[in-house]
Scaffold this motif. Sequence first.
Motif, PDB file in Angstrom:
ATOM      1  N   ASP A  77       1.906   3.133   9.549  1.00  0.00           N
ATOM      2  CA  ASP A  77       1.812   4.986   9.584  1.00  0.00           C
ATOM      3  C   ASP A  77       3.184   5.447   9.718  1.00  0.00           C
ATOM      4  N   GLY A 104       0.481   3.387   5.543  1.00  0.00           N
ATOM      5  CA  GLY A 104      -0.531   3.275   6.438  1.00  0.00           C
ATOM      6  C   GLY A 104      -0.748   2.079   7.200  1.00  0.00           C
ATOM      7  N   ARG A 108      -3.103   1.632   3.212  1.00  0.00           N
ATOM      8  CA  ARG A 108      -3.145   2.304   2.303  1.00  0.00           C
ATOM      9  C   ARG A 108      -1.380   2.913   2.117  1.00  0.00           C
ATOM     10  N   ASP A 124      -2.109   6.541  -5.254  1.00  0.00           N
ATOM     11  CA  ASP A 124      -2.839   5.868  -4.079  1.00  0.00           C
ATOM     12  C   ASP A 124      -3.080   4.356  -4.284  1.00  0.00           C
ATOM     13  N   ILE A 205      -4.958  11.427   6.378  1.00  0.00           N
ATOM     14  CA  ILE A 205      -4.179  10.294   6.516  1.00  0.00           C
ATOM     15  C   ILE A 205      -3.751   9.941   7.875  1.00  0.00           C
TER      16      ILE A 205
END
Length: 245
Positions: A77, A104, A108, A124, A205
Amino acid sequence: MMKSRMTTLTAGLALAALAACVKDLPPGTPQGDYDPDSLPQTVAEAKAVIVASRGKKGFPDPPGNVRADDYAALFGDAVFVVNDGRRELGFDTPLDRIGVIFIGADGRYVWCKTRKSGNTLTSDHHWLALTRMRGPGLTPFFDPTKTGKPNGSGLSPLYDGTTGEAIFYTRNDGYWWDWNLGHLQERLPASTWTVCPDFPSAAEIGVGVNERQTATTYPALVAQDPGRRILRPDLVTPDPVEPVR
């Protein structure tokens, strides 16, 4: 023992910094014939190489100082604000805009930057923490991939735990080159969607927005607000390669 062979370069402080952290390579490589036999161990050393070589120096092995087991703790994150213009290093690229990468904790990986055409690209992906057998042992790699499976490209992070600065190296033509240079912070800059309008929303997100960071160039953005940097000196490992026993 340090090798004695060294190409004559321009004298000055840049040479001293370069000589302290650039690996010896055979003549005829894009990098030249340097000494001693070492890679940059810190972001400061790596920046000295970039300045001295005008960004034209790669390495046969990836510079890095974070263990694969620590990637989740450091990058989970996190927002990587990328300095594409590099003005403070003596560069002034025509497309002097920030890039933004969100990494992430759930795996992600979203990145955006301005291409040479002037258009922006948002992609992405997923990311994986890997180790691969290279040279003396198992070398850690940060692997962004569209499929969620290793794709073999890989990035190698060099990180400063006291400033939050970082450089991601990537492999091209057999050498490792500085690819993304910038810093890690907790929130997305407000200018993220100015640079990349199709970047996912902060709500999607799950991170905050730094409303003070509205600039689209790196020096101006940092001058507005340096960001809440991610400072984890405890996760810096000068030599993260694990020997094979």
